[in-house]
Design a protein around this motif. Structure first.
Motif, PDB file in Angstrom:
ATOM      1  N   GLN A   1     -39.125  18.030  52.135  1.00  0.00           N
ATOM      2  CA  GLN A   1     -38.566  16.990  52.709  1.00  0.00           C
ATOM      3  C   GLN A   1     -38.411  16.497  54.161  1.00  0.00           C
ATOM      4  O   GLN A   1     -38.187  17.519  54.847  1.00  0.00           O
ATOM      5  N   LEU A   2     -37.881  15.280  54.454  1.00  0.00           N
ATOM      6  CA  LEU A   2     -37.651  15.016  56.128  1.00  0.00           C
ATOM      7  C   LEU A   2     -36.680  15.610  56.449  1.00  0.00           C
ATOM      8  O   LEU A   2     -36.364  16.058  57.460  1.00  0.00           O
TER       9      LEU A   2
ATOM     10  N   THR B   1     -41.321  12.804  50.862  1.00  0.00           N
ATOM     11  CA  THR B   1     -42.476  13.680  51.091  1.00  0.00           C
ATOM     12  C   THR B   1     -43.504  12.843  52.035  1.00  0.00           C
ATOM     13  O   THR B   1     -43.470  11.727  51.829  1.00  0.00           O
ATOM     14  N   TRP B   2     -44.427  13.553  52.605  1.00  0.00           N
ATOM     15  CA  TRP B   2     -45.375  12.826  53.362  1.00  0.00           C
ATOM     16  C   TRP B   2     -46.051  12.060  52.470  1.00  0.00           C
ATOM     17  O   TRP B   2     -46.727  10.978  52.877  1.00  0.00           O
TER      18      TRP B   2
ATOM     19  N   GLU C   1     -40.611  19.406  63.819  1.00  0.00           N
ATOM     20  CA  GLU C   1     -40.603  19.522  62.452  1.00  0.00           C
ATOM     21  C   GLU C   1     -40.817  17.676  62.029  1.00  0.00           C
ATOM     22  O   GLU C   1     -41.535  17.669  60.911  1.00  0.00           O
TER      23      GLU C   1
ATOM     24  N   PHE D   1     -43.974  16.781  59.753  1.00  0.00           N
ATOM     25  CA  PHE D   1     -43.785  16.080  58.207  1.00  0.00           C
ATOM     26  C   PHE D   1     -44.935  14.883  58.179  1.00  0.00           C
ATOM     27  O   PHE D   1     -45.432  14.552  57.083  1.00  0.00           O
TER      28      PHE D   1
END
Length: 176
Positions: free
Chosen positions: A17-18, A87-88, A109, A113
């Motif tokens: 998750q971001l 998500t990516w 981070e 991502f």
């Protein structure tokens, strides 16, 4: 770079998750206003003599309509935008095309991502790939700060990707 590597991006960069990390859209707004959506206050709006909506509309952001609406809601509510990116894999080519130049503002981070999405679209699309130059520049210029978030396998993947696609000297990367 072989097809096997294209298919294994998810193995090197498992979905996560971001979370609290800022998105590229947020960074694009920050780049113009030196603050994020949730940091804009009445004093700032008063000083520039704009409404929250005017803050977005009068600066002429070159965003697709969907992101203008997301930005308007975020600036009105003074909260983080709801972009639908979990998500990516949720990051589209168009998103990278419009906002990729702001990857330099991401936290380490956040960069981790968005990097797999950038690589994925670079390898699987024939569309304009100029956004990737910004990601490569970020790798080169902020590696000392970012390298702590990548494991050894991810670092090796990054090395191979840059060597194959950019033919550059990658002396800036270190593997621990």
């Amino acid at each position: 770079m072989s097809i096997n590597i294209q298919n294994s991006i998810e193995l090197f960069f498992p979905l996560f998750q971001l979370g609290d990390n800022r998105s590229l859209l947020e960074c694009d707004f920050y780049d113009t206003h030196y603050g994020y959506f949730d940091q804009i206050d009445d004093d700032y709006l008063s000083a520039i003599q704009l409404s929250a909506e005017g803050l977005l509309l009068e600066y002429g952001f070159d965003w697709p309509e969907f992101y203008i609406q997301v930005g308007l809601e975020a600036v009105r509510s003074r909260s983080r935008p709801q972009e639908g990116i979990k998500t990516w894999k949720d990051v589209s080519f168009e998103y990278l095309y419009y906002f990729g130049q702001n990857c330099g503002y991401l936290s380490s981070e956040g960069f981790k991502f968005f990097l797999p999405a950038a690589v994925y679209h670079f390898l699987t699309s024939d569309q304009n790939k100029t956004y990737m130059d910004c990601f490569i520049f970020r790798l080169e210029s902020q590696w000392e700060k970012d390298n702590r978030v990548f494991n050894d396998a991810q670092k090796k993947f990054i090395i191979e990707f840059v060597r194959e696609n950019y033919k550059e000297n990658i002396s800036w990367i270190t593997i621990i």
